[in-house]
Design a protein around this motif. Structure first.
Motif, short mmCIF file in Angstrom:
data_model
loop_
_atom_site.label_atom_id
_atom_site.label_comp_id
_atom_site.label_asym_id
_atom_site.label_seq_id
_atom_site.Cartn_x
_atom_site.Cartn_y
_atom_site.Cartn_z
N ARG A 34 14.38 41.63 69.14
CA ARG A 34 14.30 42.26 70.45
C ARG A 34 14.36 43.77 70.33
O ARG A 34 14.98 44.31 69.42
CB ARG A 34 15.43 41.73 71.35
CG ARG A 34 15.19 40.27 71.73
CD ARG A 34 16.40 39.62 72.31
NE ARG A 34 16.13 38.20 72.56
CZ ARG A 34 17.04 37.31 72.85
NH1 ARG A 34 18.31 37.67 72.93
NH2 ARG A 34 16.72 36.05 73.07
N ASP A 40 16.79 41.35 76.41
CA ASP A 40 15.92 40.20 76.16
C ASP A 40 14.46 40.59 75.98
O ASP A 40 13.56 39.78 76.14
CB ASP A 40 16.04 39.19 77.31
CG ASP A 40 17.44 38.60 77.40
OD1 ASP A 40 18.04 38.34 76.35
OD2 ASP A 40 17.93 38.40 78.52
N ASN A 41 14.24 41.85 75.62
CA ASN A 41 12.88 42.38 75.51
C ASN A 41 12.21 41.94 74.21
O ASN A 41 12.49 42.47 73.15
CB ASN A 41 12.92 43.91 75.60
CG ASN A 41 11.54 44.53 75.55
OD1 ASN A 41 10.56 43.93 75.96
ND2 ASN A 41 11.46 45.76 75.04
N GLU A 42 11.33 40.95 74.30
CA GLU A 42 10.61 40.45 73.14
C GLU A 42 9.19 41.01 73.17
O GLU A 42 8.50 40.92 74.19
CB GLU A 42 10.58 38.92 73.16
CG GLU A 42 11.97 38.32 73.06
CD GLU A 42 11.96 36.80 73.13
OE1 GLU A 42 10.86 36.24 73.31
OE2 GLU A 42 13.04 36.20 73.02
N THR A 74 6.40 44.62 78.10
CA THR A 74 7.50 43.71 78.39
C THR A 74 7.05 42.55 79.27
O THR A 74 6.03 42.62 79.95
CB THR A 74 8.68 44.43 79.08
OG1 THR A 74 8.28 44.84 80.40
CG2 THR A 74 9.11 45.65 78.29
N GLU A 133 9.68 38.11 82.97
CA GLU A 133 10.66 37.02 82.96
C GLU A 133 11.91 37.41 82.19
O GLU A 133 13.00 36.90 82.45
CB GLU A 133 10.04 35.77 82.33
CG GLU A 133 8.93 35.13 83.16
CD GLU A 133 8.39 33.87 82.50
OE1 GLU A 133 9.04 33.38 81.55
OE2 GLU A 133 7.33 33.39 82.93
N HIS A 134 11.74 38.31 81.22
CA HIS A 134 12.86 38.71 80.36
C HIS A 134 13.43 40.07 80.72
O HIS A 134 14.58 40.37 80.40
CB HIS A 134 12.41 38.73 78.90
CG HIS A 134 11.95 37.41 78.39
ND1 HIS A 134 10.93 37.26 77.48
CD2 HIS A 134 12.36 36.15 78.68
CE1 HIS A 134 10.73 35.98 77.22
NE2 HIS A 134 11.59 35.28 77.94
#
Length: 558
Positions: free
Chosen positions: A179, A189-191, A419, A422-423
């Motif tokens: 992340r 939660d940045n994937e 980004t 959802e996250h």
């Protein structure tokens, strides 16, 4: 009877499953500790921003970071670790490669050595620097695969020197499989996919070891707060003096990790001083390149006008290698250059002769800093021409507005492109400000004055354009007056003292360890030159470094 036995077996089965779950949850290799005594001991620190409110992160469980690789790392014995030390510790990339090619070392052992050190110091609450905040779970497998290719003779023949070298990345650089948080809870939660420079590193065979802490939002969140602090990673500490010396910011984790020999090299980012400052504070070599030499695509931004990534290493040889490994034209970055600048990769091997050097020294620093003036005199005795000068006074008003307005526009663009909604719940600075206010103690213990300042800056688009043009002229006038009048190769500064001028001028700057103050705090000599003169700066730095090998490992991290 059969029914009773069946009930008993089912009960045991579920009991075993529950027990397994408990064991899995209880498997811990690190425990949080009460940092209140450490916080209290810094309450009277002479530097106000080192009067910490907390040291540990309130949201990061180090078990989540370190458990996935623990079984592999724990197989390395202390005896094996000590055997590998002279082959790896403080060695440059060419020396490490020689050991690998001579069958004294493998890529897997190289990775395990650095992981062993990270686990050794970062899981001990008395030595942790709070610097490594994510690890690549596949890095050992990836290193092993390189060894297998070597054994089979299928490894690429013309390999870039960065091939197989474990690299740490500042956690505002997008990296697949880890992340990218910029230190902010809003991005926990940045994937993402790989940033362009990470693609280039992988293309050249580098192994991404993990991500390191930073000053949250690249130190453009709070005002007067500690450098090296982020809500995700906690307070980064300086190995030369934990809680005594500042880490520098915002690439704090990159500087402290390389100072402590946690990887071959690290990548930092700079808007104004964020590579130069932590490199200087941690006695490592840091280079802020010319804007456009390296892509910024996939890096959490402050300013598309001034931002750039750059290499942070233990020596100039590695610095040139890492810089070269990240270069390449990126269509997605409007500042990216198609031009190629030869000589970077080998610059550290070809130091400039002192007799051929023409350097400028600030008269004010000659008078105020004894180490700087002594260094200038030594350079002169070695044959360098050093001309003392006083720069012209230039107007730097409006610098903050560049950062304010650029970030107001550039951050939403990054969030929209890189980004997943959802996250990541935020889409703008206003969203981030509101998000942080929901839990100020955890998310913004030092406030968010700079973020709030972005929202109130009333500079117009035309006004911003005028400021950018004026400040670029100011920065270039500040340096060019001496550079051109005396036909100089570079201007000599200290640490990040003149980083703001170099930033607006878009000039490269290289900082190299100059020594240590009486207190033990590191201090560095900084070379500033004209655009795209990185190779020349590295050759100057290499000559200085060779004659004055000032870098020493921090005590307790040998």
């Amino acid at each position: 009877m059969k029914k009773a036995l069946l009930v008993l077996l089912v009960g045991l089965l579920f009991s075993c499953k529950d027990s397994a779950k408990v064991d899995e949850k209880q498997q811990r290799i690190w425990e949080p500790y009460n940092d209140s005594l450490e916080v209290a001991s810094n309450a009277d620190h002479e530097k106000g921003r080192m009067r910490y409110k907390l040291i540990q992160s309130k949201v990061l469980d180090k078990n989540d970071v370190f458990l996935p690789l623990y079984d592999e790392v724990s197989k390395m014995t202390e005896k094996e670790y000590e055997f590998l030390k002279p082959l790896i510790l403080e060695q440059n990339i060419f020396s490490i490669r020689k050991s690998i090619e001579g069958d004294l070392l493998t890529y897997e052992k190289l990775v395990l050595f650095y992981l062993y050190r990270i686990y050794k110091y970062e899981l001990d609450n008395t030595t942790t620097l709070n610097t490594v905040i994510a690890l690549n779970k596949d890095v050992i497998k990836q290193a092993r695969a390189l060894d297998e290719m070597m054994a089979k003779g299928t490894a690429p023949g013309a390999r870039h020197p960065i091939y197989g070298m474990p690299i740490l990345l500042k956690d505002n650089i997008n990296t697949a499989g880890m992340r990218t948080t910029a230190g902010a809870i809003a991005l926990m939660d940045n994937e993402t996919e790989d940033a362009f420079i990470v693609q280039q590193l992988k293309k050249n065979g580098a192994l991404i070891l993990g991500k390191v802490n930073l000053s949250e939002w690249a130190y453009f969140l709070c005002s007067g707060c500690p450098v090296g602090y982020s809500a995700v990673g906690g307070q980064t500490l300086n190995p030369y003096g934990r809680r005594i010396f500042e880490t520098g910011g915002s690439s704090s984790g990159s500087g402290t990790a390389i100072a402590a020999n946690y990887a071959v090299a690290a990548v930092g980012t700079e808007t104004s001083g964020s590579i130069l400052s932590p490199s200087s504070q941690n006695s490592v070599v840091g280079l802020k390149p010319t804007i456009g030499l390296l892509s910024r695509t996939g890096i959490v931004p402050i300013s598309s006008t001034l931002d750039t990534p750059g290499p942070m290493t233990k020596n100039t040889i590695d610095n040139g290698i890492l810089l070269d490994a990240m270069t390449g034209f990126d269509e997605g970055d409007p500042k990216s250059t198609k031009e190629e600048y030869p000589g970077i990769i080998s610059a550290g091997l070809h130091p400039t002769a002192f007799k051929n050097m023409r350097l400028g020294a600030f008269s004010s620093l000659m008078e105020s800093d004894s180490m700087y003036s002594a260094t200038i005199e030594k350079l002169r005795t070695l044959g360098a021409t050093v001309i003392a000068f006083t720069p012209p006074e230039v107007n730097m008003d409006g610098f903050l507005s560049i950062l304010n307005l650029d970030m107001k526009n550039d951050l939403p663009a990054y969030l929209a492109k890189h980004t997943n909604s959802e996250h990541v719940q935020i889409a703008s600075i206003a969203d981030a400000v509101a998000f942080n206010k929901e839990d100020t103690l955890t998310r913004i213990p030092y406030g968010q004055a700079l973020f709030e300042g972005i929202l109130t800056d009333s500079t117009t688009a035309q006004g911003l354009t005028d400021i950018k043009k004026r400040l670029e002229n100011s920065g270039r006038t500040f340096f060019d007056t001496a550079l051109e009048q005396h036909n100089l190769d570079a201007i000599l500064s200290i640490n990040n003292y003149h980083a703001g001028y170099a930033a607006v001028a878009k000039y490269p700057a290289l900082t190299v360890p100059m020594g240590y103050k009486n207190s033990g705090e590191p201090i560095s000599l900084t070379f500033i030159g004209k655009p795209y003169k990185e190779a020349a700066l590295l050759r100057l730095g290499a000559a200085y470094e060779k004659e004055f090998p000032n870098r020493k490992m921090p005590e307790g991290y040998e």
